[in-house]
Design an enzyme around this catalytic site. Structure first.
Site, PDB file in Angstrom:
ATOM      1  N   ASP A 168       3.565   9.379  -0.777  1.00 22.75           N
ATOM      2  CA  ASP A 168       2.392   8.623  -0.361  1.00 22.75           C
ATOM      3  C   ASP A 168       2.144   7.522  -1.376  1.00 22.75           C
ATOM      4  OD1 ASP A 168       0.125   7.960   1.106  1.00 22.75           O
ATOM      5  OD2 ASP A 168      -0.490  10.044   1.343  1.00 22.75           O
TER       6      ASP A 168
ATOM      7  N   HIS B 186       0.814  -1.226   0.000  1.00 25.90           N
ATOM      8  CA  HIS B 186       0.000   0.000   0.000  1.00 25.90           C
ATOM      9  C   HIS B 186       0.842   1.267   0.000  1.00 25.90           C
ATOM     10  CE1 HIS B 186      -4.040  -1.829   0.857  1.00 25.90           C
ATOM     11  NE2 HIS B 186      -3.230  -2.865   1.034  1.00 25.90           N
TER      12      HIS B 186
HETATM   13  P1  ADP Z   1      -2.925   6.631   5.007  1.00 27.01           P
HETATM   14  O1  ADP Z   1      -3.335   5.298   4.572  1.00 27.01           O
HETATM   15  O2  ADP Z   1      -1.466   6.886   4.905  1.00 27.01           O
HETATM   16  O3  ADP Z   1      -3.430   7.004   6.360  1.00 27.01           O
HETATM   17  P2  ADP Z   1      -4.898   7.616   3.062  1.00 27.01           P
HETATM   18  O4  ADP Z   1      -5.205   9.003   2.662  1.00 27.01           O
HETATM   19  O5  ADP Z   1      -4.721   6.655   1.937  1.00 27.01           O
HETATM   20  O6  ADP Z   1      -3.606   7.687   4.010  1.00 27.01           O
HETATM   21  O7  ADP Z   1      -6.053   7.039   3.969  1.00 27.01           O
HETATM   22  C1  ADP Z   1      -6.490   7.695   5.115  1.00 27.01           C
HETATM   23  C2  ADP Z   1      -7.894   7.209   5.453  1.00 27.01           C
HETATM   24  O8  ADP Z   1      -8.160   7.531   6.813  1.00 27.01           O
HETATM   25  C3  ADP Z   1      -8.954   7.897   4.613  1.00 27.01           C
HETATM   26  O9  ADP Z   1      -9.958   6.973   4.281  1.00 27.01           O
HETATM   27  C4  ADP Z   1      -9.500   8.975   5.566  1.00 27.01           C
HETATM   28  O10 ADP Z   1     -10.851   9.304   5.354  1.00 27.01           O
HETATM   29  C5  ADP Z   1      -9.346   8.305   6.902  1.00 27.01           C
HETATM   30  N1  ADP Z   1      -9.190   9.325   7.948  1.00 27.01           N
HETATM   31  C6  ADP Z   1      -8.194  10.203   8.080  1.00 27.01           C
HETATM   32  N2  ADP Z   1      -8.404  11.013   9.130  1.00 27.01           N
HETATM   33  C7  ADP Z   1      -9.560  10.637   9.676  1.00 27.01           C
HETATM   34  C8  ADP Z   1     -10.329  11.081  10.790  1.00 27.01           C
HETATM   35  N3  ADP Z   1      -9.938  12.093  11.566  1.00 27.01           N
HETATM   36  N4  ADP Z   1     -11.473  10.450  11.041  1.00 27.01           N
HETATM   37  C9  ADP Z   1     -11.866   9.426  10.274  1.00 27.01           C
HETATM   38  N5  ADP Z   1     -11.195   8.966   9.217  1.00 27.01           N
HETATM   39  C10 ADP Z   1     -10.050   9.556   8.917  1.00 27.01           C
HETATM   40  C1  G6P Z   2      -1.126   3.219   6.175  1.00 29.19           C
HETATM   41  C2  G6P Z   2      -0.516   1.844   6.028  1.00 29.19           C
HETATM   42  C3  G6P Z   2      -1.364   0.808   6.742  1.00 29.19           C
HETATM   43  C4  G6P Z   2      -1.603   1.221   8.188  1.00 29.19           C
HETATM   44  C5  G6P Z   2      -2.189   2.631   8.248  1.00 29.19           C
HETATM   45  C6  G6P Z   2      -2.381   3.142   9.663  1.00 29.19           C
HETATM   46  O1  G6P Z   2      -2.353   3.223   5.540  1.00 29.19           O
HETATM   47  O2  G6P Z   2      -0.405   1.525   4.644  1.00 29.19           O
HETATM   48  O3  G6P Z   2      -0.748  -0.454   6.706  1.00 29.19           O
HETATM   49  O4  G6P Z   2      -2.472   0.311   8.826  1.00 29.19           O
HETATM   50  O5  G6P Z   2      -1.320   3.521   7.559  1.00 29.19           O
HETATM   51  O6  G6P Z   2      -1.208   2.987  10.419  1.00 29.19           O
HETATM   52  P1  G6P Z   2      -1.131   2.071  11.717  1.00 29.19           P
HETATM   53  O7  G6P Z   2       0.321   1.996  12.035  1.00 29.19           O
HETATM   54  O8  G6P Z   2      -1.958   2.773  12.745  1.00 29.19           O
HETATM   55  O9  G6P Z   2      -1.715   0.728  11.373  1.00 29.19           O
END
Ligand code: ADP
Ligand code: G6P
Length: 478
Positions: A368, A160
């Protein structure tokens, strides 16, 4: 769907939830959207520690057509595997932050042993007709370990997050062991062509591998598929969330508080890969260089805390709070606070409403894998008055969303200029850009991602591919 007969078994460190709870993390969001549709078993960590650790009894929960089976980790496993190797070594390295990466033998050892333990616990739950799909950097060795347990079916792996260039990856003391172990997978999926190429180049330069037609790689006599499968969201579902009563309430609330001011939004886990410090500086530059925005825009950064036991994350929080204080102190007036930072979680519906109320969304990571926030922002917009997406050239989503305002997140001036452009963009241009992006987000959904990956996995080992299920002795690290 031909592969509908086979059971899907997904493996990831974080499992669930399948409902609308606030959940910060793209993997859980993308995978739950895909699994709910297809059904199957989801296996991983319970999120708890116990003295028995990975020997603890598995907990099983069933929601609709998805069964979730999870096991605990011991405190030592959590520290070495999750906080240590996964998040102190692999995460910074794969996000090109060699300066933050730490390598130590102890966490390397625990990481391998947790992979072995998860494989040993999963193996008895499997049938050779299952399609096993492992996810993310926590489980690089698990496919190879599952082969050692005797599993003969197909195993796929999806990364991912980015796969960095070989020049950086080779700094990891176990880089060869990891990539050799990954050759036990039949299909390896990446978010972008850049990540796929970086992996292929590592195999060629470091392991004397060879690129074959059809995005296949040969190393020794093992042939695997390494291809690009960009992850998406359940776009129609998300667009429905955005007009739900809960979203409406949140949209209304944000609009009321903003009044005549234009709202800018950012939503990211509080992680150094997200470029939040640089983003705040870009917003400060906007207020310096384009003073007409003073008192007429406001920026809300939602940033749920993440991995807060780690020093780099504690330091980031301190720096962001200090910077937000500095910007507000410098520009705020009695009736206007330019920047607000909030660490709480929201439900997905509430977040969709907040996105809909924002004229611009800042998605400016330094690196990212994909970034699902960018896709959610697009899916949530009102077609009559859509907002503008400002997107980093270093986000995987850039490949599918070139009609966003693309910025170099390291350039404060570039970010400030893009915000200014977004705030002054005429409605017809906003609509035109948004429509193209909406089409891309509705085309590249979570369902499409899941189906195309599993279809490739199903076909692997047939046709021109090498034999599936054949783990070379050399693919297993000593
Ligand atoms: P990462 O996987 O690195 O966290 P992404 O942008 O791909 O980054 O995914 C983040 C996910 O987490 C999104 O679906 C977003 O809506 C969710 N998210 C981020 N912040 C919040 C929050 N404060 N409350 C609920 N969902 C959140
Ligand atoms: C990214 C990574 C996931 C991970 C998530 C939240 O989306 O690709 O593998 O689960 O961040 O991070 P955490 O360490 O809380 O699982």
């Amino acid at each position: 769907m031909a592969e509908g007969h086979r059971r899907l078994v997904a493996v990831s460190n974080r499992v669930g939830p399948l409902n609308d709870e606030g959940k910060a993390g793209g993997l859980a969001v993308g995978l739950s959207d895909a699994l709910k549709r297809r059904g199957g078993l989801w296996f991983g960590w319970s999120g708890n520690t116990s003295s028995k650790g990975t020997f603890s009894e598995a907990t099983t929960e069933v929601e609709g057509n998805v069964a979730m089976a999870t096991i605990d980790m011991s405190e030592e496993e959590l520290q070495g595997f999750y906080y240590g190797y996964a998040n102190r070594s692999l995460w910074p390295l794969l996000h090109y932050r060699l300066d933050l990466a730490e390598f130590d033998r102890q966490s390397d050892r625990i990481y391998r042993s947790v992979n072995q333990r998860f494989a040993a616990r999963l193996a008895p739950m499997l049938d050779d007709s299952d399609l096993v799909w492992m996810h993310d950097y926590h489980f690089f060795y698990m496919g190879s370990e599952l082969r050692q347990c005797g599993f003969k079916g197909k195993i796929g792996f999806f990364l991912h997050i980015p796969f960095c260039s070989p020049e950086i990856f080779t700094a990891l003391p176990s880089s060869h062991d990891i990539v050799r172990a990954m050759l036990a997978y039949d299909v390896i999926g990446f978010q972008t062509d850049t990540d796929r190429r970086n992996f292929a180049n590592f195999c060629v330069r470091e392991l004397n591998g060879q690129k074959l037609p059809g995005h296949r790689l040969q190393v020794g006599d093992r042939i695997i598929v390494a291809d690009t499968f960009p992850i998406g969201i359940d776009a129609p579902g998300y667009a429905r969330f955005a007009v739900s009563p809960e979203a409406g309430e949140h949209e209304e609330m944000v609009r009321e508080i903003a009044g005549d001011r234009l709202q800018i939004i950012g939503v990211d886990r509080m992680d150094y890969s997200k470029g939040l410090v640089e983003r705040f500086r870009g917003f400060e530059r906007l207020l310096e260089e384009y003073p007409e925005n003073r008192g007429t825009v406001q920026f809300l950064q939602v940033a749920p805390l993440s991995r807060s036991e780690l020093g780099a994350y504690v330091e980031l929080r301190r720096e962001l709070e200090e910077l937000a204080g500095h910007i507000n102190g410098r520009f705020a007036t009695l009736d206007w606070t330019p920047l607000q930072i909030m660490t709480r979680g929201f439900t997905r519906r509430a977040l969709a409403g907040i996105y809909r109320a924002a004229r611009a969304c800042l998605v400016t990571p330094l690196r990212d894998g994909m970034n699902l926030v960018a896709k959610e922002y697009i899916a949530a917009q009102d077609s009559d008055d859509p907002g503008v997406l400002i997107l980093s050239r270093f986000a995987g989503a850039k490949a599918e969303l070139p009609d966003a305002l693309i910025v170099n997140p390291y350039s404060t001036d570039d970010v400030a200029r893009a915000i200014q452009r977004a705030l002054t963009m005429p409605l017809d241009e906003r609509r035109r850009r948004w429509e193209t992006m909406r089409d891309a987000v509705f085309h590249g959904t979570a369902a499409h991602w899941c189906d195309s990956f599993l279809d490739r996995l199903e076909r692997s080992g047939r046709d021109e591919d090498g034999p599936a299920g054949e783990a070379l002795a050399e693919a297993h690290p000593s």
